[in-house]
Design a protein around this motif. Structure first.
Motif, PDB file in Angstrom:
ATOM      1  N   VAL A   1       0.787  -0.964   0.359  1.00 20.63           N
ATOM      2  CA  VAL A   1      -0.105  -0.404  -0.158  1.00 20.63           C
ATOM      3  C   VAL A   1       0.604   1.148   0.087  1.00 20.63           C
ATOM      4  CG1 VAL A   1      -1.363   1.426   1.454  1.00 20.63           C
ATOM      5  CG2 VAL A   1      -1.831  -1.603   1.614  1.00 20.63           C
ATOM      6  N   LEU A   2       0.630   2.400  -0.309  1.00 22.14           N
ATOM      7  CA  LEU A   2       1.565   3.922  -0.799  1.00 22.14           C
ATOM      8  C   LEU A   2       0.503   4.521   0.210  1.00 22.14           C
ATOM      9  CD1 LEU A   2       3.618   5.249  -2.163  1.00 22.14           C
ATOM     10  CD2 LEU A   2       2.653   5.391  -3.908  1.00 22.14           C
ATOM     11  N   LEU A   3       0.488   4.986   0.780  1.00 15.50           N
ATOM     12  CA  LEU A   3       0.298   5.714   1.304  1.00 15.50           C
ATOM     13  C   LEU A   3       0.034   7.190   0.791  1.00 15.50           C
ATOM     14  CD1 LEU A   3       0.824   4.820   4.869  1.00 15.50           C
ATOM     15  CD2 LEU A   3      -0.919   3.895   3.348  1.00 15.50           C
ATOM     16  N   PRO A   4      -0.588   8.776   1.865  1.00 14.53           N
ATOM     17  CA  PRO A   4      -0.546   9.775   0.548  1.00 14.53           C
ATOM     18  C   PRO A   4       0.133  10.431   1.256  1.00 14.53           C
ATOM     19  CG  PRO A   4      -2.815   9.117   0.836  1.00 14.53           C
ATOM     20  CD  PRO A   4      -2.219   7.830   1.682  1.00 14.53           C
ATOM     21  N   ASN A   5       1.345  10.164   1.960  1.00 13.29           N
ATOM     22  CA  ASN A   5       2.319  10.394   2.342  1.00 13.29           C
ATOM     23  C   ASN A   5       3.757  10.057   1.875  1.00 13.29           C
ATOM     24  OD1 ASN A   5       2.957   8.561   3.468  1.00 13.29           O
ATOM     25  ND2 ASN A   5       2.405   8.842   5.728  1.00 13.29           N
ATOM     26  N   GLY A   6       3.586   8.973   0.552  1.00 16.52           N
ATOM     27  CA  GLY A   6       4.552   8.816   0.514  1.00 16.52           C
ATOM     28  C   GLY A   6       5.639   7.101   0.927  1.00 16.52           C
ATOM     29  N   GLU A   7       4.641   7.287   2.388  1.00 19.25           N
ATOM     30  CA  GLU A   7       4.778   6.006   2.955  1.00 19.25           C
ATOM     31  C   GLU A   7       4.212   4.219   1.578  1.00 19.25           C
ATOM     32  OE1 GLU A   7       4.602   3.933   7.454  1.00 19.25           O
ATOM     33  OE2 GLU A   7       3.958   5.926   6.398  1.00 19.25           O
ATOM     34  N   ALA A   8       5.934   3.206   2.614  1.00 20.15           N
ATOM     35  CA  ALA A   8       4.804   2.365   1.631  1.00 20.15           C
ATOM     36  C   ALA A   8       4.701   1.376   2.799  1.00 20.15           C
ATOM     37  CB  ALA A   8       5.625   1.834   0.443  1.00 20.15           C
ATOM     38  N   LEU A   9       3.386   0.768   2.695  1.00 23.76           N
ATOM     39  CA  LEU A   9       3.543  -0.332   3.314  1.00 23.76           C
ATOM     40  C   LEU A   9       3.663  -1.809   2.976  1.00 23.76           C
ATOM     41  CD1 LEU A   9       1.374   1.160   6.360  1.00 23.76           C
ATOM     42  CD2 LEU A   9       3.575   0.971   6.554  1.00 23.76           C
ATOM     43  N   THR A  10       4.467  -3.114   3.759  1.00 23.69           N
ATOM     44  CA  THR A  10       3.383  -4.275   2.450  1.00 23.69           C
ATOM     45  C   THR A  10       3.182  -5.133   4.055  1.00 23.69           C
ATOM     46  OG1 THR A  10       5.384  -4.440   0.940  1.00 23.69           O
ATOM     47  CG2 THR A  10       4.579  -6.826   1.335  1.00 23.69           C
ATOM     48  N   GLY A  11       2.313  -6.410   3.551  1.00 25.09           N
ATOM     49  CA  GLY A  11       1.102  -6.581   4.974  1.00 25.09           C
ATOM     50  C   GLY A  11       0.112  -8.016   4.138  1.00 25.09           C
ATOM     51  N   THR A  12      -0.580  -8.360   4.998  1.00 22.98           N
ATOM     52  CA  THR A  12      -1.730  -8.771   4.953  1.00 22.98           C
ATOM     53  C   THR A  12      -3.420  -7.919   4.632  1.00 22.98           C
ATOM     54  OG1 THR A  12      -0.352 -10.572   5.503  1.00 22.98           O
ATOM     55  CG2 THR A  12      -3.474 -10.467   5.479  1.00 22.98           C
ATOM     56  N   ALA A  13      -3.821  -7.756   3.719  1.00 25.51           N
ATOM     57  CA  ALA A  13      -5.392  -7.183   4.396  1.00 25.51           C
ATOM     58  C   ALA A  13      -6.506  -8.399   5.140  1.00 25.51           C
ATOM     59  CB  ALA A  13      -5.612  -6.542   3.041  1.00 25.51           C
TER      60      ALA A  13
ATOM     61  N   LEU B   1      -9.375  -0.105   5.408  1.00 29.39           N
ATOM     62  CA  LEU B   1      -8.751  -1.035   5.514  1.00 29.39           C
ATOM     63  C   LEU B   1      -8.034  -1.217   6.755  1.00 29.39           C
ATOM     64  CD1 LEU B   1      -7.747  -3.471   3.656  1.00 29.39           C
ATOM     65  CD2 LEU B   1      -6.048  -1.899   3.117  1.00 29.39           C
ATOM     66  N   GLN B   2      -8.176  -2.976   7.404  1.00 34.26           N
ATOM     67  CA  GLN B   2      -7.454  -3.384   8.305  1.00 34.26           C
ATOM     68  C   GLN B   2      -5.838  -4.471   7.469  1.00 34.26           C
ATOM     69  OE1 GLN B   2     -10.682  -5.071   9.768  1.00 34.26           O
ATOM     70  NE2 GLN B   2     -10.781  -3.642  11.583  1.00 34.26           N
ATOM     71  N   LEU B   3      -5.087  -3.158   8.103  1.00 35.88           N
ATOM     72  CA  LEU B   3      -3.701  -3.942   7.472  1.00 35.88           C
ATOM     73  C   LEU B   3      -2.642  -4.296   8.615  1.00 35.88           C
ATOM     74  CD1 LEU B   3      -1.770  -4.588   4.844  1.00 35.88           C
ATOM     75  CD2 LEU B   3      -0.524  -2.486   5.429  1.00 35.88           C
ATOM     76  N   THR B   4      -2.389  -5.609   8.825  1.00 39.52           N
ATOM     77  CA  THR B   4      -1.388  -6.526   9.405  1.00 39.52           C
ATOM     78  C   THR B   4      -0.330  -6.259   8.490  1.00 39.52           C
ATOM     79  OG1 THR B   4      -2.929  -8.045  10.010  1.00 39.52           O
ATOM     80  CG2 THR B   4      -0.909  -8.581  10.516  1.00 39.52           C
ATOM     81  N   THR B   5       1.348  -6.313   9.018  1.00 37.73           N
ATOM     82  CA  THR B   5       2.565  -5.902   8.932  1.00 37.73           C
ATOM     83  C   THR B   5       3.085  -7.019   9.837  1.00 37.73           C
ATOM     84  OG1 THR B   5       3.163  -3.810   9.686  1.00 37.73           O
ATOM     85  CG2 THR B   5       1.690  -3.494   7.919  1.00 37.73           C
ATOM     86  N   PRO B   6       4.724  -6.857   9.825  1.00 42.54           N
ATOM     87  CA  PRO B   6       5.338  -7.812  10.244  1.00 42.54           C
ATOM     88  C   PRO B   6       5.093  -6.950  11.826  1.00 42.54           C
ATOM     89  CG  PRO B   6       6.448  -7.612   7.985  1.00 42.54           C
ATOM     90  CD  PRO B   6       5.306  -7.053   8.512  1.00 42.54           C
ATOM     91  N   THR B   7       5.364  -5.306  12.037  1.00 44.27           N
ATOM     92  CA  THR B   7       5.279  -4.930  12.958  1.00 44.27           C
ATOM     93  C   THR B   7       4.297  -5.000  13.989  1.00 44.27           C
ATOM     94  OG1 THR B   7       5.825  -3.559  11.858  1.00 44.27           O
ATOM     95  CG2 THR B   7       7.825  -4.053  12.204  1.00 44.27           C
ATOM     96  N   ALA B   8       3.047  -4.459  13.116  1.00 40.23           N
ATOM     97  CA  ALA B   8       1.923  -4.201  13.891  1.00 40.23           C
ATOM     98  C   ALA B   8       0.314  -3.669  12.783  1.00 40.23           C
ATOM     99  CB  ALA B   8       2.059  -2.085  13.814  1.00 40.23           C
ATOM    100  N   THR B   9      -0.275  -4.104  13.420  1.00 38.67           N
ATOM    101  CA  THR B   9      -1.796  -3.675  12.699  1.00 38.67           C
ATOM    102  C   THR B   9      -1.894  -2.135  12.180  1.00 38.67           C
ATOM    103  OG1 THR B   9      -2.257  -5.819  13.341  1.00 38.67           O
ATOM    104  CG2 THR B   9      -4.155  -4.623  12.715  1.00 38.67           C
ATOM    105  N   ARG B  10      -2.256  -1.936  11.472  1.00 42.42           N
ATOM    106  CA  ARG B  10      -2.948  -0.748  10.523  1.00 42.42           C
ATOM    107  C   ARG B  10      -3.977  -0.529  10.422  1.00 42.42           C
ATOM    108  NH1 ARG B  10       1.805   2.429   9.485  1.00 42.42           N
ATOM    109  NH2 ARG B  10       0.906   4.139   8.758  1.00 42.42           N
ATOM    110  N   THR B  11      -4.531   0.176  10.441  1.00 45.12           N
ATOM    111  CA  THR B  11      -5.910   1.548   9.811  1.00 45.12           C
ATOM    112  C   THR B  11      -5.765   2.357   9.025  1.00 45.12           C
ATOM    113  OG1 THR B  11      -7.004   0.086  11.710  1.00 45.12           O
ATOM    114  CG2 THR B  11      -8.773   1.342  10.006  1.00 45.12           C
ATOM    115  N   LEU B  12      -6.271   1.520   7.231  1.00 40.73           N
ATOM    116  CA  LEU B  12      -5.776   2.463   6.765  1.00 40.73           C
ATOM    117  C   LEU B  12      -6.991   3.258   5.837  1.00 40.73           C
ATOM    118  CD1 LEU B  12      -3.589   1.019   4.720  1.00 40.73           C
ATOM    119  CD2 LEU B  12      -2.878   2.651   6.855  1.00 40.73           C
ATOM    120  N   ALA B  13      -7.514   5.119   5.851  1.00 39.23           N
ATOM    121  CA  ALA B  13      -8.550   5.263   5.166  1.00 39.23           C
ATOM    122  C   ALA B  13      -8.003   5.661   3.668  1.00 39.23           C
ATOM    123  CB  ALA B  13      -8.577   6.948   5.780  1.00 39.23           C
TER     124      ALA B  13
END
Length: 291
Positions: free
Chosen positions: A250-262, A271-283
């Motif tokens: 997922v490429l975020l609007p601020n340019g950050e890229a996250l890889t994980g499981t939706a 969207l709820q995204l689980t990465t190796p380090t955390a669970t994120r909620t993305l708008a």
């Protein structure tokens, strides 16, 4: 005749009179429909009408857009009469006593573009007889190629106490040929209903089915007070969504890229995204499905 809409017989023009008879009250769910041969952007046209005080229920359809926009300012263009390009005006923050609708809370507005995605899937399945999925939040995919997109924009009220209007724009590739497909900056290939082997590519019934599906889901959502769970919208979206359960980038609007499981979509459509380090909620974000 040069410039005639009948020079390409595979792409006949739409009829405003027929569409109005089918879709505008009292026979249909919408208040007013405008068909334009060409415009810069149907979303811009509807936003202008919203700022001028147009009531809910306006539909603008264009045979050709010259300055159509996608998310993050991207261009959405198509040859004349090769696709469906439409925008509708919704005012979910206003009560509609005749229909028993109370104002929906602004926190639920994020479901409106997802609602349009569900309507797209239903219309394509019913008329084109193609199996389509949604890439969160609302890109329509057929065989992992993008065939349609949705852009929702808020228009501030004319006074501080007036809720914003929502402009919901939909672009669907119908008869685009391989050499006419747009290039997606995220690298996702594009397709059209015709290239995907659709059973039908007549834009008139496709547009009618799409706008009726949008109206039906909006009715359910408003009747449930803007609650995606109570209206059944969340379940319908999850059933159509091809992102949940996938490994994604997922490429975020601020340019950050996250890889994980939706892992899911929450009650606000995020969207709820689980990465190796955390669970994120993305708008918001550009999602790439990883194989």
């Amino acid at each position: 005749m040069p410039g005639s809409p009948y020079t390409d017989l595979d792409r006949p023009p739409l009829s405003a009179a027929r569409l109005r008879r089918a879709l505008v009250a009292p026979n249909g769910p919408w208040a007013r429909l405008e068909l334009r041969t060409e415009t810069g952007s149907t979303n811009a046209d509807v936003a202008e009408a919203a700022r001028a005080g147009e009531p809910e229920g306006l539909v603008v359809v264009a045979e050709r857009q010259t300055a159509g926009r996608g998310r993050r300012g991207r261009v959405w263009q198509s040859p004349a009469r090769a696709g469906i390009t439409t925008s509708v005006l919704l005012r979910p923050g206003e009560a509609v006593p005749d229909r028993g609708w109370l104002p929906a809370t602004a926190t639920g507005y994020g479901w409106l573009p997802l609602l349009a995605g569900v309507a797209l899937v239903e219309a394509v399945a019913r008329l084109a007889e193609l199996e389509a999925t949604l890439k969160w939040p609302n890109d329509l995919l057929i065989d992992e190629a993008k065939c349609a997109g949705v852009l929702a924009e808020a228009v501030p009220g004319r006074s501080p106490d007036q809720a914003p209007a929502i402009v919901l724009g939909i672009g669907l590739n119908v008869t685009l040929r391989a050499d006419e497909l747009p290039v997606n900056p995220t690298g996702l290939p594009a397709t059209s209903l015709q290239l995907a082997g659709a059973a039908a590519t007549d834009r008139d019934p496709l547009l009618r089915a799409l706008l009726r599906a949008v109206a039906e889901w909006y009715d359910r959502w408003r009747s449930a007070g803007g609650d995606a769970v109570a209206s059944g919208l969340r379940d319908a979206y999850l059933a159509a969504c091809g992102t949940v359960g996938r490994e994604v980038r997922v490429l975020l609007p601020n340019g950050e890229a996250l890889t994980g499981t939706a892992t899911g979509v929450d009650q606000d459509g995020q969207l709820q995204l689980t990465t190796p380090t955390a669970t994120r909620t993305l708008a918001a974000g550009d999602v790439l499905h990883l194989r």
